[in-house]
Design a protein around this motif. Structure first.
Motif, mmCIF file in Angstrom:
data_model
loop_
_atom_site.group_PDB
_atom_site.id
_atom_site.type_symbol
_atom_site.label_atom_id
_atom_site.label_comp_id
_atom_site.label_asym_id
_atom_site.label_seq_id
_atom_site.Cartn_x
_atom_site.Cartn_y
_atom_site.Cartn_z
ATOM 1 N N THR A 314 14.465 -3.837 -7.661
ATOM 2 C CA THR A 314 15.600 -3.156 -7.700
ATOM 3 C C THR A 314 16.487 -2.130 -6.942
ATOM 4 O OG1 THR A 314 16.130 -2.724 -10.037
ATOM 5 C CG2 THR A 314 15.768 -4.744 -9.898
ATOM 6 N N THR A 315 17.886 -2.192 -6.847
ATOM 7 C CA THR A 315 18.194 -1.037 -6.021
ATOM 8 C C THR A 315 19.714 -0.981 -5.730
ATOM 9 O OG1 THR A 315 18.283 0.550 -3.592
ATOM 10 C CG2 THR A 315 17.932 -2.051 -3.133
ATOM 11 N N ASP A 316 20.230 0.073 -4.829
ATOM 12 C CA ASP A 316 21.926 -0.221 -4.534
ATOM 13 C C ASP A 316 22.038 0.348 -3.621
ATOM 14 O OD1 ASP A 316 20.685 2.706 -4.692
ATOM 15 O OD2 ASP A 316 22.926 3.353 -6.901
ATOM 16 N N ARG A 317 21.150 0.298 -2.636
ATOM 17 C CA ARG A 317 21.063 0.798 -1.292
ATOM 18 C C ARG A 317 20.083 -0.026 -0.114
ATOM 19 N NH1 ARG A 317 19.505 7.609 -1.334
ATOM 20 N NH2 ARG A 317 20.178 6.908 0.569
ATOM 21 N N ASN A 318 20.332 0.168 0.722
ATOM 22 C CA ASN A 318 20.214 -0.438 1.701
ATOM 23 C C ASN A 318 18.338 -0.262 2.010
ATOM 24 O OD1 ASN A 318 21.349 -2.610 2.761
ATOM 25 N ND2 ASN A 318 22.336 -1.298 3.517
ATOM 26 N N PHE A 319 17.359 -1.041 1.855
ATOM 27 C CA PHE A 319 15.656 -1.027 1.672
ATOM 28 C C PHE A 319 15.528 -0.878 3.469
ATOM 29 C CE2 PHE A 319 11.115 -1.383 1.573
ATOM 30 C CZ PHE A 319 10.742 -0.069 1.841
ATOM 31 N N TYR A 320 14.925 -0.016 4.308
ATOM 32 C CA TYR A 320 14.729 -0.094 5.462
ATOM 33 C C TYR A 320 12.773 -0.187 5.729
ATOM 34 C CZ TYR A 320 19.910 -0.061 6.917
ATOM 35 O OH TYR A 320 20.833 -0.239 6.497
#
Length: 748
Positions: A314-320
């Motif tokens: 889970t994350t609150d920012r984009n994973f690139y």
């Protein structure tokens, strides 16, 4: 009567010119983009005509050998990563009375429309038009069939996988590749009939074969227009279905097309140019478009799947992911640090996440792994570069741990990763990577059979990496680390051989290995260098350019060797040279425009007191090698790395030393460039009288003050400064020549 005709002709001429002027004014930056520029590779790979939204995971492309190919094999639903192959595929066609099928479809180049936000092509034999528009995790195809015939769509997987019919008029696919899975969920706007089979796909070149799963979709005879909307997930079929509902909730092809167009318009409009030729604007904006191919976000509804630890996070920012930092650290990341620092911060945090998930800071992070490719730990340089430019929204402490672990515990051997070997211990003790004498057998198992040791390239790369690590240690008040790595950053000097004026290999006993630096070292010079010869690797000291100038005998000696680089012949036929150095393309003398290690070299004249030669060289290289044609890129473009060089160089400045927040000045192609910054300000470059001939800087001002140095800072950009230069047809050999005018670059 003749007078009346003259007046009428004059009126018509004015009308035509007015219409042409209005047409030019109506052109948007997006209209200048031509993804077919570079569509035929110089020797190796062509660029890919991707249709996608900026930095998003759906990248559709018509799969063909290159632009010269008149057949399309299929349309990809997406790709794994840059040059890593396609995910799923679809091809429309008509079956004959026996049910036979064309394996490929012939298309008409002149009927193809290829834009970043929209694609259309016409299949000549079956009279089928295919259109496509991209979402972020979704795509939308529109197929127009002729009357009559059995209308079919063939869906396939490119790796292991399967298809099944979903509820209603939906189709579900799973493709397994390199230890992970991709899921696709798609829907049709009409009733469908579905059959499944497998076929044997033979690769004649590799002498391999595999079983390919296919889904065959047929439609009612009276249905001539077929819509297929879909989404992809790396988490699950359910998530793919949710992605589709989030992005394409209805059958509105034109609405998604307009949305994608608006996004690209806003993205490309961040840099506005005036002046230059139509061709130069096409090259510029096409290059800018290409810089948004990657990295790509694979975050889905606040989650992402990482194959680095086989876990959904889970994350609150984009994973690139999808980055080759061996080359992207030079231009691609620095350009993004200006245009979109928040996105860059997310990308660097993604690097940190990969370190936490895998135990190593990645160097070639692609979708399914950190690919052990090329050499160097250049993510260290990129992290420092961002920090020095005020981009700090990433976990610095964890990043530093990863940087240090790579430096001290990971192997430097090219095309290998993870734990160090005896060669790495030797490097830390002796200060250079040892080479083998010609004919000497390899003793270290981890050395790649083809890539070899690349001993000089390794020494040069890690000298720079260690400098960056030392600078980051200094920022974090880690004085012992700073002292150690800063000293290690001078290791490149151990391979400088004065009588050659080049970096040359040594064996483990400290003996020089006598070679022809133009040609020896096996394919691509890989015994000692990498993809380029010794003439390129003489200049790989961006962190200590002034130290290199001293090694080469001061300014005069440095300039002489630099001039000679662009003039020295190949020493053999082009056939012989390119047969051994196919990556070292776009040759001007011994300078290779087509490979990334050369990018900074034309700007080195600024450091030695002859900036007019930088201006001359950069303009010549842009004109010679980056043209408005299908042959317009001189080497492997590598998903934005090379075209970022074009963007910087056309604007008139360049980041020679990533890790130092400074830029050196070149020769602006356009009379005016305005970069709209995320902080609400604008950085402006004014090049009065700039033209093809007027490429030399006569004088310069920064914010109205005389500027006699050849550089400015990142802070100058962020402050919304105005750089104004007067251009002329002849060099001003006094401007920017004083030692204090040179850009900073020295180990300290």
């Amino acid at each position: 009567m003749k007078s009346s005709f003259k007046i009428l002709n004059l009126f018509l001429l004015i009308l035509v010119l007015s219409c042409q002027s209005n047409d030019k004014k109506s052109l948007s930056n997006l209209d200048y983009v031509n993804p077919n520029i570079g569509g035929v590779g110089f020797l190796l790979h062509p660029v890919y005509p991707n249709v996608q939204q900026p930095n998003q995971m759906i990248r559709m492309r018509p799969v063909r050998r290159d632009y010269l190919d008149d057949q399309i094999s299929f349309f990809s639903l997406s790709v794994i990563a840059h040059r890593e192959g396609e995910l799923f595929g679809v091809l429309p066609g008509l079956a004959d009375e026996e049910g036979n099928w064309n394996v490929k479809q012939m298309y008409d180049h002149d009927q193809e429309i290829l834009k970043p936000h929209y694609y259309s092509t016409y299949f000549v034999e079956d009279e089928i038009t295919t259109e496509f528009v991209p979402g972020k995790r979704s795509g939308y195809f529109h197929f127009t069939y002729p009357e009559g015939g059995t209308k079919k769509l063939k869906f396939h997987v490119n790796y292991d996988g399967s298809w099944k019919k979903g509820e209603g008029n939906s189709l579900i696919g799973i493709e397994e590749f390199r230890g992970m899975k991709a899921f696709v969920y798609g829907e049709f706007n009409t009733q469908i009939n579905t059959d499944f089979d497998t076929e044997t796909i033979i690769n004649k070149r590799r002498k391999t074969s595999r079983e390919q799963a296919n889904a065959w979709i047929t439609f009612p005879a009276n249905q001539g227009k077929i819509d297929f909307r879909y989404a992809i997930s790396y988490i699950s079929i359910e998530q793919a279905k949710q992605n589709l509902q989030n992005e394409v909730p209805d059958w509105n092809f034109d609405g998604l097309k307009q949305q994608a167009k608006d996004i690209w318009e806003a993205t490309l409009n961040q840099i506005k140019v005036e002046g230059g030729t139509e061709a130069q604007r096409r090259v510029f904006y096409t290059s800018l478009y290409r810089t948004y191919e990657r990295m790509v976000s694979i975050t889905e509804n606040g989650q992402y799947y990482s194959n680095f630890d086989s876990t959904v996070h889970t994350t609150d920012r984009n994973f690139y992911t999808d980055d080759w930092v061996w080359d992207s650290y030079l231009t691609h990341h620095p350009l993004r640090m200006i245009l979109n620092p928040d996105m860059e911060a997310d990308m660097l945090q993604s690097y940190v996440n990969m370190y936490v998930e895998s135990g190593w800071l990645p160097q070639f992070p692609i979708l399914y792994t950190d690919k052990p490719a090329m050499h160097g730990f250049h993510s260290t340089i990129t992290l420092l570069d961002a920090y020095k430019k005020g981009i700090r929204n990433f976990d610095l402490e964890k990043a530093y741990k990863g940087m240090k672990k790579n430096a001290l515990e990971a192997t430097m051997i090219p095309w290998a990763n993870k734990e160090k070997t005896e060669l790495d211990d030797f490097y830390r003790e002796k200060g250079y990577f040892p080479a083998l004498q010609p004919g000497e057998e390899e003793t270290v198992e981890k050395v790649h059979w083809f890539e070899k040791r690349q001993s000089v390239a390794i020494t040069m790369a890690h000298s720079y990496d260690d400098w960056a690590l030392g600078q980051m240690a200094k920022e974090l008040n880690k004085e012992d680390d700073y002292a150690f790595f800063n000293e290690q950053s001078l290791n490149y000097r151990n391979l400088y051989r004065p009588e050659f004026g080049l970096m040359m290999p040594k064996d483990s006993e400290g003996n020089w290995i006598d070679i022809d630096p133009k040609f020896d070292g096996g394919p691509g010079g890989r015994d000692y260098y990498d993809e380029n010869n010794g003439y390129t690797y003489a200049w790989q000291t961006q962190h200590d350019i002034h130290g290199l100038i001293e090694l080469m005998g001061g300014r005069n000696g440095f300039i002489t060797k630099l001039d000679n680089l662009f003039r020295e012949d190949l020493g053999r036929t082009k056939f012989q040279f390119y047969g051994k150095f196919p990556d070292s393309s776009g040759m001007t003398g011994q300078f290779s425009m087509g490979n990334e290690p050369s990018f900074h070299i034309p700007y080195l004249y600024n450091y030695a007191g002859q900036p007019w030669k930088t201006q001359k060289r950069v303009r010549h290289l842009l004109d010679a090698w980056f043209q408005d044609s299908i042959f317009g890129i001189p080497g492997d473009e590598d998903g934005g790395a090379m075209t970022s060089w074009v963007v910087f160089s056309s604007m008139g400045f360049y980041p020679v030393t990533p890790g130092l927040p400074v830029y050196t000045i070149g020769s602006p192609v356009f009379e005016k460039v305005v970069i709209d910054l995320p902080n609400g300000k604008a950085f402006t470059i004014l090049a009065n009288n700039s033209s093809k001939k007027n490429k030399y800087i006569q004088s310069a001002k920064l914010n109205g003050e005389e500027l006699n140095k050849t550089w400015f800072t990142h802070e100058d950009i962020l402050n919304g400064s105005i750089l104004a230069v007067e251009m002329g047809p002849y060099p001003n050999m006094d401007w920017g020549t004083a030692p204090e005018a040179a850009p900073p670059s020295r180990v300290q």
